[in-house]
Design a protein around this motif. Sequence first.
Motif, mmCIF file in Angstrom:
data_model
loop_
_atom_site.group_PDB
_atom_site.id
_atom_site.type_symbol
_atom_site.label_atom_id
_atom_site.label_comp_id
_atom_site.label_asym_id
_atom_site.label_seq_id
_atom_site.Cartn_x
_atom_site.Cartn_y
_atom_site.Cartn_z
ATOM 1 N N ILE A 7 -11.530 -22.298 -50.361
ATOM 2 C CA ILE A 7 -10.426 -21.497 -50.897
ATOM 3 C C ILE A 7 -9.254 -21.864 -49.769
ATOM 4 O O ILE A 7 -9.523 -21.674 -48.424
ATOM 5 C CB ILE A 7 -11.007 -20.133 -50.690
ATOM 6 C CG1 ILE A 7 -12.050 -19.943 -51.919
ATOM 7 C CG2 ILE A 7 -9.810 -19.075 -51.007
ATOM 8 C CD1 ILE A 7 -12.765 -18.604 -51.566
ATOM 9 N N ILE A 8 -8.069 -21.703 -50.151
ATOM 10 C CA ILE A 8 -6.732 -21.854 -49.394
ATOM 11 C C ILE A 8 -6.162 -20.388 -49.468
ATOM 12 O O ILE A 8 -5.876 -19.755 -50.556
ATOM 13 C CB ILE A 8 -5.949 -22.874 -49.978
ATOM 14 C CG1 ILE A 8 -6.283 -23.963 -49.734
ATOM 15 C CG2 ILE A 8 -4.464 -22.567 -49.471
ATOM 16 C CD1 ILE A 8 -5.548 -25.347 -50.545
ATOM 17 N N VAL A 9 -5.509 -19.752 -48.580
ATOM 18 C CA VAL A 9 -5.029 -18.656 -48.472
ATOM 19 C C VAL A 9 -3.861 -18.917 -47.460
ATOM 20 O O VAL A 9 -3.642 -19.375 -46.411
ATOM 21 C CB VAL A 9 -5.774 -17.441 -47.409
ATOM 22 C CG1 VAL A 9 -4.970 -16.336 -47.448
ATOM 23 C CG2 VAL A 9 -7.450 -17.210 -48.009
ATOM 24 N N THR A 10 -2.682 -18.613 -48.272
ATOM 25 C CA THR A 10 -1.135 -18.763 -47.491
ATOM 26 C C THR A 10 -0.868 -17.558 -46.852
ATOM 27 O O THR A 10 -1.518 -16.460 -47.230
ATOM 28 C CB THR A 10 -0.317 -19.314 -48.643
ATOM 29 O OG1 THR A 10 0.020 -18.230 -49.533
ATOM 30 C CG2 THR A 10 -0.568 -20.465 -49.205
ATOM 31 N N GLY A 11 -0.068 -17.627 -45.988
ATOM 32 C CA GLY A 11 0.490 -16.489 -45.119
ATOM 33 C C GLY A 11 -0.696 -15.786 -44.345
ATOM 34 O O GLY A 11 -0.673 -14.695 -44.344
ATOM 35 N N ALA A 12 -1.651 -16.513 -43.914
ATOM 36 C CA ALA A 12 -2.843 -16.224 -43.338
ATOM 37 C C ALA A 12 -2.779 -16.023 -41.748
ATOM 38 O O ALA A 12 -4.112 -15.762 -41.324
ATOM 39 C CB ALA A 12 -3.972 -17.110 -43.606
ATOM 40 N N ALA A 13 -1.705 -16.136 -41.038
ATOM 41 C CA ALA A 13 -1.700 -16.213 -39.716
ATOM 42 C C ALA A 13 -1.956 -14.868 -39.262
ATOM 43 O O ALA A 13 -2.577 -14.670 -37.988
ATOM 44 C CB ALA A 13 -0.405 -16.765 -39.289
ATOM 45 N N ALA A 18 -4.611 -12.647 -43.012
ATOM 46 C CA ALA A 18 -5.755 -12.892 -42.040
ATOM 47 C C ALA A 18 -6.833 -12.213 -42.369
ATOM 48 O O ALA A 18 -8.033 -12.248 -42.295
ATOM 49 C CB ALA A 18 -5.234 -12.470 -40.652
ATOM 50 N N GLU A 19 -6.714 -10.594 -42.707
ATOM 51 C CA GLU A 19 -7.603 -9.855 -43.265
ATOM 52 C C GLU A 19 -8.423 -10.398 -44.407
ATOM 53 O O GLU A 19 -9.657 -10.380 -44.571
ATOM 54 C CB GLU A 19 -7.034 -8.465 -43.464
ATOM 55 C CG GLU A 19 -6.715 -7.802 -42.313
ATOM 56 C CD GLU A 19 -7.749 -7.314 -41.479
ATOM 57 O OE1 GLU A 19 -8.996 -7.343 -41.849
ATOM 58 O OE2 GLU A 19 -7.371 -6.973 -40.189
#
Length: 245
Positions: A7-13, A18-19
């Motif tokens: 799974i890819i999560v963008t805006g994950a910093a 991140a949650e």
Amino acid sequence: MLDGRNIIVTGAARGLGAEIAKTLAEQGARLILADILEEEGRATAETLGAEFLPVDLAEPASIEAMGKAAAELTGGVLHGLVNNGAIATGIGGIPFDEIAIDSWDLVQRVNVRGTWLMIRAMTPLLKTSGSGRIVNLASDTAIWGAPNLMSYVASKGAVISMTRSLARELGPCHIGVTAVAPGILTTESTEYVPVERHDLYAGRSAVPGRQAPEQVTGVVAFLLSSGALTLTGQVLPVNNGFVFA
């Protein structure tokens, strides 16, 4: 529930991204985190035992390069994509006739075009998995029509419309496409929202009180699961009942 799913999560910093990544990691997903904030993104990825890829959603070449890198990391098989990356200039409140044209264009370029290009880049990998899931992060502001936030509201309305169209295009490939539309969350991106709007949500929701990011992440995790295909095309306003779809 997500054991072994890439799974890819963008805006994950940081923030909601991140949650979301934390919840997915706890459920056994193999994660790739993507963000323009490289230092914070790499730190979050290291904490979760995930991979990190830099991406600028405003730049098509950056998205294309990230797609190629993701194909190598996943062996060409992707099970889920969470389009969380977005910007919200003017989140403190700007009347529609005071929005700068450059600001409007940037919000649409990142939130709308960036989401579309990310999906376009990752769809071949999602098709290979045979059970791909795309979850787009919209906003309930696009459902109830929040004032003084029109560039952001318009962008998230477009994300909702794209979700419905893509659900029909990608359904024959067994790829589910859904959208989650949270209310105002207690994250870094909403710290400049006027307290009056926070209080509006907290006081007028069916479930009173402010909404933490963790109240959204479980819904996202379910929508990424193999059993969520029948919800394709749906927009879920996960906002403590402030507005109903």
